[in-house]
Write an enzyme that holds these catalytic residues in place. Structure first.
Site, short mmCIF file in Angstrom:
data_model
loop_
_atom_site.label_atom_id
_atom_site.label_comp_id
_atom_site.label_asym_id
_atom_site.label_seq_id
_atom_site.Cartn_x
_atom_site.Cartn_y
_atom_site.Cartn_z
N SER A 1 -10.16 -34.40 -36.93
CA SER A 1 -9.33 -32.85 -37.01
C SER A 1 -8.88 -32.82 -35.71
CB SER A 1 -10.29 -32.22 -37.40
OG SER A 1 -9.96 -30.96 -37.12
N ASP B 1 -4.08 -28.83 -38.24
CA ASP B 1 -4.67 -29.48 -37.35
C ASP B 1 -4.54 -31.02 -37.71
OD1 ASP B 1 -5.98 -29.53 -39.63
OD2 ASP B 1 -8.22 -28.96 -37.82
N ALA C 1 -11.00 -17.79 -37.20
CA ALA C 1 -10.05 -17.06 -36.40
C ALA C 1 -8.98 -18.89 -35.97
CB ALA C 1 -10.52 -16.48 -34.77
N ARG D 1 -21.74 -19.91 -26.58
CA ARG D 1 -22.14 -20.96 -26.91
C ARG D 1 -21.35 -22.33 -26.93
NH1 ARG D 1 -18.17 -22.54 -31.48
NH2 ARG D 1 -20.14 -23.30 -32.41
N SER E 1 -20.60 -26.11 -28.23
CA SER E 1 -19.58 -26.88 -29.90
C SER E 1 -20.10 -27.60 -30.31
CB SER E 1 -18.60 -27.88 -28.79
OG SER E 1 -18.27 -28.50 -29.79
N THR F 1 -18.40 -30.22 -31.96
CA THR F 1 -17.81 -30.81 -32.27
C THR F 1 -17.46 -31.46 -30.72
OG1 THR F 1 -16.45 -29.53 -32.18
CG2 THR F 1 -17.20 -30.04 -33.94
C1 G16 Z 1 -15.13 -28.13 -37.26
C2 G16 Z 1 -15.98 -26.39 -38.56
C3 G16 Z 1 -14.64 -25.95 -37.84
C4 G16 Z 1 -15.53 -25.31 -36.75
C5 G16 Z 1 -15.00 -26.27 -35.85
C6 G16 Z 1 -14.85 -26.48 -33.93
O1 G16 Z 1 -13.87 -28.20 -37.07
O2 G16 Z 1 -15.84 -27.16 -39.29
O3 G16 Z 1 -15.68 -25.22 -38.72
O4 G16 Z 1 -14.50 -24.19 -36.51
O5 G16 Z 1 -14.69 -26.89 -35.64
O6 G16 Z 1 -16.61 -25.93 -34.23
P1 G16 Z 1 -16.98 -26.35 -32.32
O7 G16 Z 1 -16.85 -24.45 -32.08
O8 G16 Z 1 -18.28 -25.70 -32.93
O9 G16 Z 1 -16.24 -27.40 -31.80
P2 G16 Z 1 -12.91 -29.28 -37.79
O10 G16 Z 1 -11.13 -28.43 -38.46
O11 G16 Z 1 -13.05 -29.94 -36.50
O12 G16 Z 1 -12.84 -29.67 -38.40
#
Ligand code: G16
Length: 559
Positions: A68, A286, A385, A515, A517, A519
């Site tokens: 993503s 994205d 957002a 917070r 992350s 990801t």
């Molecule tokens: C993923 C999640 C989203 C989240 C984003 C960022 O998005 O599906 O719900 O907002 O990660 O998460 P974090 O702030 O915990 O890193 P995507 O589009 O990368 O799959």
């Protein structure tokens, strides 16, 4: 599990040893890490998907290789559950253990214990796993690992659907389990036919306000899969001229200076766009096309843009749905409409939605949380957002709408009521019911803007965003931060929240939170204040507090 099954797992797991020092968590949306360390994880997620399918009576389950918004060398893998949504959160602890167990023997014991505890009939029922991958170069190798994992569970069937957007795979899994046609062509056909239907229902006065140039949409494909898929779809769309840039075919690097995450966080013009596009309606997807944000370049731009983020998309959808419901269900007996946001939602958007008289609820970050809440309404709209979101229609509401549509088609042909019902039914087909989907989301935005007869500038005037800033901070251990459920306050490390509160108090309309992350290996900082300069300063001082409490470095958010 019989001996044959154990032998199969022992044999294949030897091929995918866990690299030393790697510790992964299923996180916000699946496992993410540099592709070079991810083969063993992807193999294990193959096993997970197959076991999950067997648990669900051989329903189709999806396995998606994607990452993503992350940089090109990062990769990720996640499971789409049988309803097309995210993997059931009950199974995440098992996913975590599976990804981190080191020896083959321990891996087999873990699986054996889990299938016994969960009564998964491995060996008695077959598994069906649908596989998809994005355009990252590492996808091929990882796909092979996934296939080995699935095949190591006896009697597994798999369908390799090739390169897809993440939402396409989620859509396919959902369709397959509903007994519907579930190929890529079926997906395109559903999107284009419901889009055409909505276009035909546009009041003639508004539609005609859209002259030739207003029908044009400029798309930033993030050098990922979304632009390529939109290229295939656009020929079957009417009344819309789509120009796609950053398709990745001209050597552009995925997510580098382009794409929804870059545009939303940096609020600057992405590569491939410039002064020739001033005032035009633009949208950024994205890397795997599950997020979208709109923007336009103002005439006095010095590289900055006007951003219309997930909150503004949500507001547009809410307004349109409310308008249709006011025609068909004046007493709101059948159609409880609600919206779901997270702490990242701009305060101005929340006020706007509340003033519309809507139920606004909050969850922690991650579409899996928002989706769950939205499903509790008859129509639940959820958006982060960052542009990730969709609209869910309950089965009960859909059957009510469909039977009403049938009745009105004979008793009140041509009526406003029939048009409003038909719009909602078409909308439920256009917008992906499984997960946020940039392609279906942008088609819905486009049709609503034509319905309203609005330019992007007019849409932007719905409300004025409070200036905000996001930063990320690299820390030795991001799990040292523990937050409240809604992620608006930090409970740990001790003292950090008090220090943040002291900073917030210095700024009019100040709001800030931190917070970890789910990801990326960073702590995220969000700040809002009355001016951009103040929001920037607040974000910076909160980031410095994170640095002080955790010993870390602020990193540019695009890296
Ligand atoms: C993923 C999640 C989203 C989240 C984003 C960022 O998005 O599906 O719900 O907002 O990660 O998460 P974090 O702030 O915990 O890193 P995507 O589009 O990368 O799959």
């Amino acid at each position: 599990m019989d001996e044959h099954q154990v032998a199969s797992l022992l044999k294949t797991s030897e091929l995918f040893p866990l690299p030393k020092g790697v510790k992964l968590s299923y996180g916000t949306a699946g496992f993410r890490a540099d592709a070079t360390v991810l083969e063993s994880t992807v193999y294990r997620v193959g096993i997970l998907a197959a076991v999950r399918s067997i648990k669900l009576q051989s329903s189709a389950v999806g396995l998606m290789i994607t990452a993503s918004h992350n940089k090109v060398s990062d990769n990720g893998v996640k499971v789409a559950d049988s309803d097309g949504g995210m993997l059931s959160q009950d199974w995440e602890p098992f996913a975590d253990h599976l990804a981190n167990v080191s020896s083959s023997q321990d891996l087999v014991s873990l699986i054996r214990d889990f299938v016994e505890k969960e009564k998964v009939p491995v060996g008695e029922k077959f598994a069906e796993v649908w596989l998809g991958r994005d355009t990252r170069p590492s996808g091929d190798l990882l796909l092979q690992a996934a296939k080995e994992g699935v095949a190591s569970i006896t009697g597994s069937v798999m369908f390799d659907m090739g390169i897809l957007t993440t939402p396409q795979l989620h859509w396919m899994v959902r369709a397959r389990n509903k007994g519907l046609n579930a190929t890529q062509n079926d997906y395109f056909e559903q999107l284009s036919s419901s889009f055409r239907c909505l276009m035909e229902l546009i009041p003639s006065g508004s539609g005609s306000k859209f002259d030739g140039s207003q029908r044009k949409l400029l798309v930033d494909g993030a050098n990922g899969v979304g632009g390529q898929k939109l290229e295939d779809l656009k020929g079957s769309l009417n009344n819309l001229v789509i120009e796609i840039r950053n398709t990745g075919k001209d050597g552009g690097v995925l997510n580098e200076g382009v794409g929804a995450d870059f545009v939303q966080k940096e609020k600057v013009v992405p590569s491939g766009f410039g002064s020739m596009d001033v005032g035009m309606r633009c949208v950024s997807l994205d890397g795997d096309a599950d997020r979208l944000v709109y923007f336009f370049i103002p005439s006095d731009s010095t590289g900055n843009i006007e951003l219309l983020d997930g909150d503004k998309i949500l507001s547009l959808f809410a307004l349109f749905i409310k308008e249709q419901l006011s025609v068909i269900d004046t007493e709101r007996k059948y159609s409880r409409l609600g919206v779901v946001q997270t702490a990242y939602a701009n305060g101005a958007s929340t006020n706007y939605l509340k003033n519309l008289g809507l139920d606004v609820v909050f969850t922690k970050t991650g579409v899996k949380h928002l989706h769950e809440k939205a499903a509790q309404f008859d129509i639940g709209i959820y958006f982060e957002a960052n542009g990730h979101g969709t609209i869910l229609f309950s089965e009960t509401l859909l059957s009510w709408l469909e039977s009403k549509q049938k009745d009105l088609a004979t008793t009140a042909k041509g009526s406003e009521e029939l048009k409003a019902v038909s719009r909602l039914v078409a909308m439920s087909k256009l917008i992906n019911q499984a997960i946020g989907d940039a392609l279906s989301g942008l088609l819905l935005v486009e049709v609503i803007l034509q319905h309203m007869g609005w330019s992007i500038q007019k849409w932007n005037e719905l409300y004025k965003d409070l200036p905000s800033r996001q930063l990320k901070v690299k820390v030795p251990d991001r799990t040292a931060i523990v937050t409240t459920e809604e992620e608006t306050e930090a409970l740990k490390p001790p003292g950090v929240q008090e220090a943040i509160n002291t900073e917030i108090a210095k700024y009019p309309q100040g709001r800030a939170f931190i917070r970890p992350s789910g990801t990326e290996d960073v702590v995220r900082v969000y700040a809002e204040a009355s001016t951009q300069e103040k929001a920037d300063n607040l974000a910076k001082s909160v980031a410095q507090l994170v640095e002080r409490f955790l010993g870390s470095k602020i990193v540019p958010s695009e890296s």
